[in-house]
Scaffold this motif. Sequence first.
Motif, mmCIF file in Angstrom:
data_model
loop_
_atom_site.group_PDB
_atom_site.id
_atom_site.type_symbol
_atom_site.label_atom_id
_atom_site.label_comp_id
_atom_site.label_asym_id
_atom_site.label_seq_id
_atom_site.Cartn_x
_atom_site.Cartn_y
_atom_site.Cartn_z
ATOM 1 N N VAL A 203 0.820 -1.225 0.000
ATOM 2 C CA VAL A 203 0.000 0.000 0.000
ATOM 3 C C VAL A 203 0.847 1.267 0.000
ATOM 4 C CG1 VAL A 203 -1.631 1.360 1.361
ATOM 5 C CG2 VAL A 203 -2.006 -1.094 1.053
ATOM 6 N N ARG A 204 1.786 1.370 0.937
ATOM 7 C CA ARG A 204 2.546 2.612 1.040
ATOM 8 C C ARG A 204 3.426 2.857 -0.185
ATOM 9 N NH1 ARG A 204 2.810 1.319 6.581
ATOM 10 N NH2 ARG A 204 4.869 0.376 6.396
ATOM 11 N N GLY B 221 1.104 3.833 -3.015
ATOM 12 C CA GLY B 221 0.526 5.128 -2.700
ATOM 13 C C GLY B 221 1.515 6.263 -2.868
ATOM 14 N N GLU B 222 2.750 6.014 -2.470
ATOM 15 C CA GLU B 222 3.787 7.036 -2.606
ATOM 16 C C GLU B 222 4.037 7.362 -4.066
ATOM 17 O OE1 GLU B 222 8.208 7.952 -0.727
ATOM 18 O OE2 GLU B 222 7.507 5.885 -0.887
ATOM 19 N N ASP C 105 -7.804 7.635 -4.068
ATOM 20 C CA ASP C 105 -8.159 8.022 -2.698
ATOM 21 C C ASP C 105 -9.556 7.491 -2.382
ATOM 22 O OD1 ASP C 105 -8.612 9.190 -0.264
ATOM 23 O OD2 ASP C 105 -8.490 11.261 -0.978
ATOM 24 N N SER D 244 -3.320 3.059 4.377
ATOM 25 C CA SER D 244 -3.193 4.465 3.973
ATOM 26 C C SER D 244 -1.861 4.724 3.287
ATOM 27 C CB SER D 244 -3.307 5.381 5.196
ATOM 28 O OG SER D 244 -4.576 5.254 5.810
ATOM 29 N N ASP D 245 -1.870 5.716 2.397
ATOM 30 C CA ASP D 245 -0.623 6.110 1.734
ATOM 31 C C ASP D 245 0.176 7.019 2.670
ATOM 32 O OD1 ASP D 245 -1.734 8.661 1.618
ATOM 33 O OD2 ASP D 245 -2.127 8.599 -0.534
ATOM 34 N N VAL E 208 -6.346 4.223 0.963
ATOM 35 C CA VAL E 208 -6.285 3.834 -0.446
ATOM 36 C C VAL E 208 -6.514 2.335 -0.645
ATOM 37 C CG1 VAL E 208 -4.801 5.737 -1.190
ATOM 38 C CG2 VAL E 208 -3.773 3.645 -0.262
#
Length: 420
Positions: free
Chosen positions: A100-101, A104-105, A111, A130-131, A137
Motif C-alpha cells: 500500500v505505502r 501510494g507514494e 483516494d 493508507s498512503d 487507499v
Amino acid sequence: MKMITTLACLALAATACSTSTGDTTGASSSDQILTLAAAGQGPAKAAVEAFEKANPGVTVKTTFTEDDASYQQQLRTQLASGTAPDVFRMWPGGGNTMAVRDLGEDGMLMDLSGESWAGGLSSDLKSVTSDPSGKVVAVPVTIGAIGAVWNDQAMQKSGLSKPTTWPEVLRFCKDAKAKGVVPFALGLKSAWVTQLVPYALTASLVYGPNAGFTQQQKDGKTTFSASQWKQALEKYLQMREEGCFNDSPNGVGYDEQMQMFGQGKALGVVHVLSAVQSAVEFAPQGTTFSMTPFPATDSADGTYVPVSVGIVYGVNAKAKNADLAKKFMRFLASPEGQALYATASGSSPALSSPSFKADALQQPVLDAVESGRSTLYPDQGWPNPKVQQEHLTSIQELFNGTVDVPTVLTRMDEAFASAN
C-alpha cells in the motif's frame, strides 16, 4: 486492543491464467465492465461471482496469477504503462513493491477516504491501508496469522502433545524424530517461506515485549543486530540442529512442504494459516487441522501471535470504471463480502462480519487479538522492500551455512538504513 495477517501466499508455478465471468456476449455496456487482478484465484473468484450475482448485468473480467513475485512484477509494469486493471489485490503496509505505502507514494492508487467504510477503520487498520499522506487507499479484507499448524490425525497417532513453551518445542522435536516422523515441515526453496519461523519467534522475543521497536529503529535508537532478533535466528538454527525440520529444507519447495504435512509425514508446520488450503489437497479425506501459538520463551504467558491484515484491495488511480470499482470495494467491506472472502481464503475477516464462524484454526487468532497477545508482521513497518528481500535471501544462505547470524542481521540493518 492490538492490531488484528502474508500473507496468504501460494508459491505455485509462475504462470498466469485469465478468466472472465458473467456476461461475455457483449451485451454489457462499458460502464458495467470491471477489470480485476489478484494473486491467488479461489477467494477472489468467489467474491467476483457473488458481486456479479448481486449486480445483474455487471461483468468482472479477471486475471489471476498464482505466483506472488510474478504478480508483483506484472502489476507494477502494467501500472507504469497505463494498462493495469481497475481493481487489484495488494499487500498491507509496506515491505514490497505492491504494498500500500509503496504504491501510494508513487501516486498509483485512488483516494478512498470518502467511502463510508473508510471512516470506520480503526487507527491500526488505517496504518496499513493508507498512503504516506494519510489517505485511505485500500480496503482491508482479511486478517491472517502465523502459528504452529497441526495435522490433527497425525498428532493423535504420534501420541505427542503440542508444545506451549520453547523447551517443550525442543523436546517435541526430539520425541517426534524418535518416532520416525518430521516434527515441522519446512520448504525454504520457496523464498517467502523463509520468513515465517522468524516472524513467529520475534513476535514473542521482540515485537510483543516492545511494540515500538520498529519506530526505535527508524529513530536510530536500535538495530536488528542489537536486539533479540539475534536470539530468534539462533533459535531457528537450533531447531534445525535438534531435528525439528525435514532434511535439506533449501531443496524443498512449498508444494512439497504442504504435501508432507497434509499426508501426515510431518506433524506440523510453522506457517500462515491459509496454507492449510494447500495441505488439504494432499490430505486423506477427513483430515482436520488446528493451530496453536508458536512459543519462543520458557513461559506460555510470554507467547505472542503475529497477526496482521493479510489481503487488501485498491483501485487504480487511472481506473477506467472508477464508480464500479468503488462499488466493488463497498462489497468487499460489507459483512457479506468479509465473511465470504475470509471463509474462501482460510482467514478471518478484517472488518465486522457477524455471520463469520471461527474454526479451530481461526479461534486462537481471535483470542490472541482479544487478549492483547498479537503483533503486526514485522515487514509491514519496514521502510522499504529491500529489508524483506534481504531477509528472505539471507535465511536461505544461513541454512546453507554460507553466512552466520551476525552477517544476516548486518545486511538487514544496512537495508533498513538505506531508506533513511
